[in-house]
Write a protein that holds these residues in place. Structure first.
Motif, PDB file in Angstrom:
ATOM      1  N   MET A  99     -45.504  22.541 -35.770  1.00  0.00           N
ATOM      2  CA  MET A  99     -46.471  23.286 -34.972  1.00  0.00           C
ATOM      3  C   MET A  99     -47.115  22.182 -33.645  1.00  0.00           C
ATOM      4  O   MET A  99     -47.503  22.741 -32.872  1.00  0.00           O
ATOM      5  N   ALA A 100     -47.202  21.089 -34.001  1.00  0.00           N
ATOM      6  CA  ALA A 100     -47.834  20.021 -33.235  1.00  0.00           C
ATOM      7  C   ALA A 100     -46.600  19.462 -32.229  1.00  0.00           C
ATOM      8  O   ALA A 100     -47.020  18.890 -31.297  1.00  0.00           O
ATOM      9  N   ASP A 101     -45.438  19.739 -32.344  1.00  0.00           N
ATOM     10  CA  ASP A 101     -44.364  19.236 -31.655  1.00  0.00           C
ATOM     11  C   ASP A 101     -44.411  19.891 -30.277  1.00  0.00           C
ATOM     12  O   ASP A 101     -44.353  21.223 -30.162  1.00  0.00           O
ATOM     13  N   THR A 102     -44.606  19.376 -29.203  1.00  0.00           N
ATOM     14  CA  THR A 102     -44.430  19.920 -27.848  1.00  0.00           C
ATOM     15  C   THR A 102     -43.046  19.774 -27.317  1.00  0.00           C
ATOM     16  O   THR A 102     -42.007  19.407 -27.873  1.00  0.00           O
ATOM     17  N   ALA A 103     -42.572  20.783 -26.208  1.00  0.00           N
ATOM     18  CA  ALA A 103     -41.455  20.840 -25.624  1.00  0.00           C
ATOM     19  C   ALA A 103     -41.425  20.957 -24.058  1.00  0.00           C
ATOM     20  O   ALA A 103     -42.326  21.595 -23.620  1.00  0.00           O
ATOM     21  N   LYS A 104     -40.420  20.386 -23.549  1.00  0.00           N
ATOM     22  CA  LYS A 104     -40.446  20.551 -21.987  1.00  0.00           C
ATOM     23  C   LYS A 104     -39.746  21.816 -21.599  1.00  0.00           C
ATOM     24  O   LYS A 104     -38.801  22.281 -21.876  1.00  0.00           O
ATOM     25  N   PRO A 105     -40.662  22.589 -20.917  1.00  0.00           N
ATOM     26  CA  PRO A 105     -40.042  23.755 -20.461  1.00  0.00           C
ATOM     27  C   PRO A 105     -38.684  23.900 -19.662  1.00  0.00           C
ATOM     28  O   PRO A 105     -38.786  23.054 -18.654  1.00  0.00           O
ATOM     29  N   ALA A 106     -37.744  24.437 -19.908  1.00  0.00           N
ATOM     30  CA  ALA A 106     -36.528  24.360 -19.574  1.00  0.00           C
ATOM     31  C   ALA A 106     -36.036  25.651 -18.816  1.00  0.00           C
ATOM     32  O   ALA A 106     -35.112  25.563 -17.950  1.00  0.00           O
ATOM     33  N   LEU A 107     -36.262  26.584 -19.177  1.00  0.00           N
ATOM     34  CA  LEU A 107     -35.836  27.892 -18.995  1.00  0.00           C
ATOM     35  C   LEU A 107     -36.932  29.051 -18.998  1.00  0.00           C
ATOM     36  O   LEU A 107     -37.666  28.935 -19.860  1.00  0.00           O
ATOM     37  N   LEU A 108     -37.166  29.981 -17.903  1.00  0.00           N
ATOM     38  CA  LEU A 108     -38.244  31.175 -17.935  1.00  0.00           C
ATOM     39  C   LEU A 108     -37.394  32.246 -17.766  1.00  0.00           C
ATOM     40  O   LEU A 108     -36.603  32.332 -16.806  1.00  0.00           O
ATOM     41  N   LEU A 109     -37.595  33.226 -18.599  1.00  0.00           N
ATOM     42  CA  LEU A 109     -36.818  34.511 -18.471  1.00  0.00           C
ATOM     43  C   LEU A 109     -37.976  35.746 -18.364  1.00  0.00           C
ATOM     44  O   LEU A 109     -38.996  35.642 -19.020  1.00  0.00           O
ATOM     45  N   PHE A 110     -37.633  36.630 -17.466  1.00  0.00           N
ATOM     46  CA  PHE A 110     -38.492  37.957 -17.480  1.00  0.00           C
ATOM     47  C   PHE A 110     -37.437  39.063 -18.197  1.00  0.00           C
ATOM     48  O   PHE A 110     -36.606  39.561 -17.460  1.00  0.00           O
ATOM     49  N   PRO A 111     -37.265  39.058 -19.417  1.00  0.00           N
ATOM     50  CA  PRO A 111     -36.465  40.063 -20.010  1.00  0.00           C
ATOM     51  C   PRO A 111     -36.999  41.386 -19.900  1.00  0.00           C
ATOM     52  O   PRO A 111     -38.206  41.831 -19.703  1.00  0.00           O
ATOM     53  N   ARG A 112     -35.951  42.427 -19.888  1.00  0.00           N
ATOM     54  CA  ARG A 112     -36.279  43.751 -19.703  1.00  0.00           C
ATOM     55  C   ARG A 112     -35.149  44.597 -20.719  1.00  0.00           C
ATOM     56  O   ARG A 112     -34.286  44.632 -20.093  1.00  0.00           O
ATOM     57  N   PHE A 113     -35.771  45.475 -21.386  1.00  0.00           N
ATOM     58  CA  PHE A 113     -35.002  46.026 -22.533  1.00  0.00           C
ATOM     59  C   PHE A 113     -34.511  47.306 -21.994  1.00  0.00           C
ATOM     60  O   PHE A 113     -35.228  48.220 -21.501  1.00  0.00           O
ATOM     61  N   GLY A 114     -33.302  47.666 -22.192  1.00  0.00           N
ATOM     62  CA  GLY A 114     -32.971  49.197 -22.026  1.00  0.00           C
ATOM     63  C   GLY A 114     -32.037  49.348 -20.723  1.00  0.00           C
ATOM     64  O   GLY A 114     -31.833  50.407 -20.349  1.00  0.00           O
ATOM     65  N   TYR A 115     -31.613  48.371 -20.063  1.00  0.00           N
ATOM     66  CA  TYR A 115     -30.823  48.352 -18.702  1.00  0.00           C
ATOM     67  C   TYR A 115     -29.519  47.549 -19.058  1.00  0.00           C
ATOM     68  O   TYR A 115     -29.473  46.641 -19.753  1.00  0.00           O
ATOM     69  N   ASP A 116     -28.410  47.842 -18.140  1.00  0.00           N
ATOM     70  CA  ASP A 116     -27.513  47.074 -18.268  1.00  0.00           C
ATOM     71  C   ASP A 116     -27.420  45.854 -18.094  1.00  0.00           C
ATOM     72  O   ASP A 116     -28.359  45.018 -17.392  1.00  0.00           O
ATOM     73  N   PRO A 117     -26.602  44.868 -19.057  1.00  0.00           N
ATOM     74  CA  PRO A 117     -26.833  43.575 -19.056  1.00  0.00           C
ATOM     75  C   PRO A 117     -26.634  42.785 -17.671  1.00  0.00           C
ATOM     76  O   PRO A 117     -25.532  43.176 -17.031  1.00  0.00           O
ATOM     77  N   VAL A 118     -27.811  42.134 -17.173  1.00  0.00           N
ATOM     78  CA  VAL A 118     -27.440  41.545 -15.915  1.00  0.00           C
ATOM     79  C   VAL A 118     -28.655  40.414 -15.929  1.00  0.00           C
ATOM     80  O   VAL A 118     -29.562  40.481 -16.490  1.00  0.00           O
ATOM     81  N   LEU A 119     -28.014  39.141 -15.212  1.00  0.00           N
ATOM     82  CA  LEU A 119     -29.104  38.226 -14.866  1.00  0.00           C
ATOM     83  C   LEU A 119     -29.366  38.104 -13.176  1.00  0.00           C
ATOM     84  O   LEU A 119     -28.503  38.189 -12.361  1.00  0.00           O
ATOM     85  N   ARG A 120     -30.603  38.235 -12.912  1.00  0.00           N
ATOM     86  CA  ARG A 120     -30.879  38.236 -11.490  1.00  0.00           C
ATOM     87  C   ARG A 120     -31.880  36.819 -11.062  1.00  0.00           C
ATOM     88  O   ARG A 120     -32.786  36.603 -11.853  1.00  0.00           O
TER      89      ARG A 120
END
Lengths: 339, 288, 92
Positions: free
Chosen positions: B207-228
């Motif tokens: 838990m002390a190990d950090t990570a470089k942010p590489a991807l941010l997602l705004f997930p939304r459940f219950g809709y046809d799969p798509v990335l925007r």
């Protein structure tokens, strides 16, 4: 352990006392200081003490939080100043905002909530209109509360800015109109000191007396340690800078009918914070001081208020101080019925 | 005045002292957090208090009032049967109102190869469940509630508290995890049924190990799969809304967040099942 | 239209353009403003000078090749009033 707020008093009065604290002692101290809204003042006070590294980030956070509070308070004051500029009346900043605006020791690390300002009573309506024009709104549009405030209190019902979400209290004197003493609001306004920003703060003696009136008259001494710390800082700075301060203070206390309040506050701050005070003004220890001290220290190491009975007793008393009995009953009754 | 039981708990960079009138919440915490570092010599960043709303409510229809160093005036009490939730909410409250060492994003996060995937969104977006699921599929779990963004380094710090599953998500995870990973089932909470799971041991140990942010997602459940794609202004505004301390950090928060928005690829992701989400995430991750 | 305006403490703000919008962090208030065209351009052409709305419109016309008209000055005037409320611009 877990007794009362004394570790905080000790740390503020004599910072080196923290050197003897262990981990739990520090955690208690932090909880007490946060509960009393004195964490920022404490953090600044401990700036030159060898604080354990486990606690340094907590104090650094507190200093940054206080810096932000200071900045926001000054900005709110500026906004109010801009809104009231057309009126050409003297806008006097009060309490925390005044301390930071005037760059006083009492403002160092201080937590600041609402903006409190004082204006001449005959300007209230005009001030109200200008603030409403500039984006402030009534907090609670409740006709009972509204009428209550207007008839009996020393301020307009609180206003909140609709975009910045910050409250402003507009006072025309420093105590409720129903309280025993009647401070001379006009004299306070006349003596107020102009700052570079064009806003005003009270003259030193008046500022201290307002802080004292606030300690005893507002609420049930809740937050009293913070108020008393303000008083300690103001006394040390003003008395240290001007040898005539004590004389002036005595004159103004008499004018504002606050001599007994002043005496009590000086005794309490001398007792808790070792503030050097004028014995002419403080008088000698009174038996009831003991109860005040107990009430002020009623906070355990978990950050909880304790000694409920003392607190309750003070609450009832503090209402009696401000309102004649009949009015109090009517006030409470209306509150109960609405609850 | 009654004394308080207490225990110390360290989660990521934050140290808590949890004090309670009852032993029960502390026993539950002790069991679920047994692999976490305990007391650090009595030092803590925050004290959480769990007390009866009124003294007599200690025994009669006991209800837990949540407070501590930082508190909300109108926090509604919870029944004693939900005291674990109360403790978790108490710790959340301290972080949300008091933590200043990082920019707090209301987001879940997982890590792979030193890079972090952050997922943020409203309640019901599935960010918590997705992080729990990915944690069982080769990702390191970093937190399901808050991602801590270091303003100086831009790195994400882990805050791997218990994972809080709600309603349908509970059964889904029960299908793949042993019972020993679960806390008690809490029914009828303000958010419906809640059951906590203990993060994988690896997540706790690291838990002390950090990570470089590489991807941010705004997930939304219950809709046809798509990335925007999303505009940077929209991302910025939504992240300020997802941060509890953006305003409190002042210029530091502004610098940290604008840098984050500039550098971290971001997508809105609609999905209807865990498998779909995993596929979408894998496709994005392989292109980074 | 003869009222003069100037920006308040230009070193007191940080500007960050983000796609269609510009973020302005105001140090004195700690508030983040999100502004759209033509406000960033207005602030830029004002630099540190005291100007009327008309002056600003003229400078915009030169810098951005915009049509300078009485109407443009009205638009600028409305934006200047908003900026005054936010404390980003002040009347001189």
């Amino acid at each position: 352990m877990m007794g009362d707020a004394r570790p905080l008093i000790d740390a503020l009065r004599a910072p080196e006392t923290v050197l003897s604290l262990d981990g739990t002692g520090w955690t208690d101290l932090i909880s007490i200081a946060r509960a009393e809204s004195l964490i920022g003042s404490l953090a600044h006070r401990l700036a030159d003490v060898a604080v354990p590294e486990q606690i340094q980030p907590v104090l650094k956070d507190a200093i940054q939080a206080a810096d932000l509070a200071r900045r926001q308070a000054l900005w709110e004051a500026d906004c109010a100043g801009r809104a009231l500029a057309p009126l050409n009346c003297n806008t006097v900043l009060m309490k925390g905002t005044a301390y930071v605006a005037a760059d006083l020791d009492a403002g160092v690390g201080r937590s600041i909530g609402d903006l409190d300002i004082m204006v001449a009573r005959d300007q209230l309506t005009a001030v109200e209109e200008l603030l409403l024009d500039a984006g402030w709104e009534w907090v609670k549009p409740d006709p009972y509360d509204d009428q209550y405030y207007r008839d009996h209190m020393h301020e307009l019902p609180p206003l909140i800015h609709r975009e910045r979400d910050r409250m402003i209290d507009v006072h025309h004197t420093i105590l409720p109109l129903t309280a025993g003493p009647t401070p001379n609001a006009g004299a306070m306004l006349d003596y107020a000191v102009r700052l570079d920003s064009g806003l005003y703060v009270m003259a030193p003696a008046d500022m201290l007396l307002h802080s004292i009136a606030h300690l005893f008259a507002d609420g049930d001494l809740a937050g009293g340690l913070r108020n008393l710390w303000d008083i300690d800082r103001l006394v040390r700075q003003f008395a240290g800078a001007d040898e005539l301060f004590w004389m002036e203070l005595g004159v103004r206390a008499k004018l504002h009918q606050l001599e007994p309040h002043l005496a009590r506050a000086l005794r309490l701050t001398a007792r808790l914070y070792a503030t050097p005070v004028s014995e002419n003004l403080s008088g000698s220890t009174n038996m009831t001081d003991h109860f005040y001290i107990r009430r002020l220290l009623a906070r355990d190491g978990w950050g909880r208020e304790n000694r409920k009975f003392t607190r309750q007793a003070f609450y009832i008393r503090s209402h009696w101080l401000r309102m004649p009995p009949l009015m109090l009953t009517r006030h409470l009754w209306t509150k109960w019925r609405k609850a | 005045m009654a004394g308080l039981h207490h225990l110390y708990l360290t989660v990521g960079p934050a140290r808590f002292r949890v004090a309670s009138t009852w032993r029960q919440p502390l026993d539950q915490l002790a069991a679920l957090y047994k692999d976490y570092p305990a007391s650090q010599g009595g030092y803590a960043d925050f004290t959480v208090r769990l007390e009866p709303e009124k003294p007599w409510r200690r025994y009669i229809r006991p209800s837990v009032h949540i407070s501590g160093d930082f508190w909300l005036p109108d926090a509604a009490p919870l029944p004693l049967s939900q005291c674990l939730l109360a403790a978790e909410m108490g710790m959340n409250l301290q972080m949300a109102l008091g933590w200043r060492r990082h920019l707090l994003l209301h987001a879940s996060s997982v890590e792979k190869d030193g890079k972090a995937l952050l997922m943020t969104g409203l309640s019901g977006s599935g960010k918590s469940t997705l992080s729990a699921m990915l944690a069982e599929k080769g990702w390191r779990f970093m937190g399901d509630e808050f991602a801590l963004l270091n303003p100086d380094t831009g790195m994400v710090h882990s805050f791997p508290r218990l994972i809080s599953l709600k309603n349908e998500a509970i059964a889904a995870m029960q299908a793949i995890l042993p019972d020993s990973r679960f806390g008690p089932l809490l029914t009828g909470t303000p958010k419906g049924d809640i059951r906590h799971i203990i993060p994988p041991l690896d997540a706790v140990k690291r838990m002390a190990d950090t990570a470089k942010p590489a991807l941010l997602l705004f997930p939304r459940f219950g809709y046809d799969p798509v990335l925007r794609d999303m505009g940077k202004s929209e991302i910025f505004v939504r992240l300020t809304q997802a941060s509890t301390n953006y305003v409190a950090l002042g210029e530091t928060g502004f610098q940290a967040l604008t840098k984050f928005v500039d550098r971290v690829p971001t997508k809105a992701m609609d999905y209807q099942s865990g498998e779909q989400a995993e596929e979408l995430i894998d496709s994005l991750w392989s292109q980074l | 239209m003869s009222q003069l305006y100037r920006t308040t403490a230009p070193e007191g703000i940080i500007q960050r353009p983000l796609d269609s919008m510009t973020l302005i962090f105001q140090k004195s208030s700690g508030i983040t403003h999100m502004i759209a065209d033509p406000v960033p351009a207005i602030l830029e052409v004002m630099a540190e000078d005291s100007l009327t709305a008309r002056d600003v419109a003229q400078r915009l016309a030169v810098s951005y090749d915009l049509e300078d008209s009485e109407n443009a000055a009205d638009v600028v005037l409305a934006r200047l009033a908003e900026l005054c409320t936010l404390g980003l611009v002040e009347q001189v």
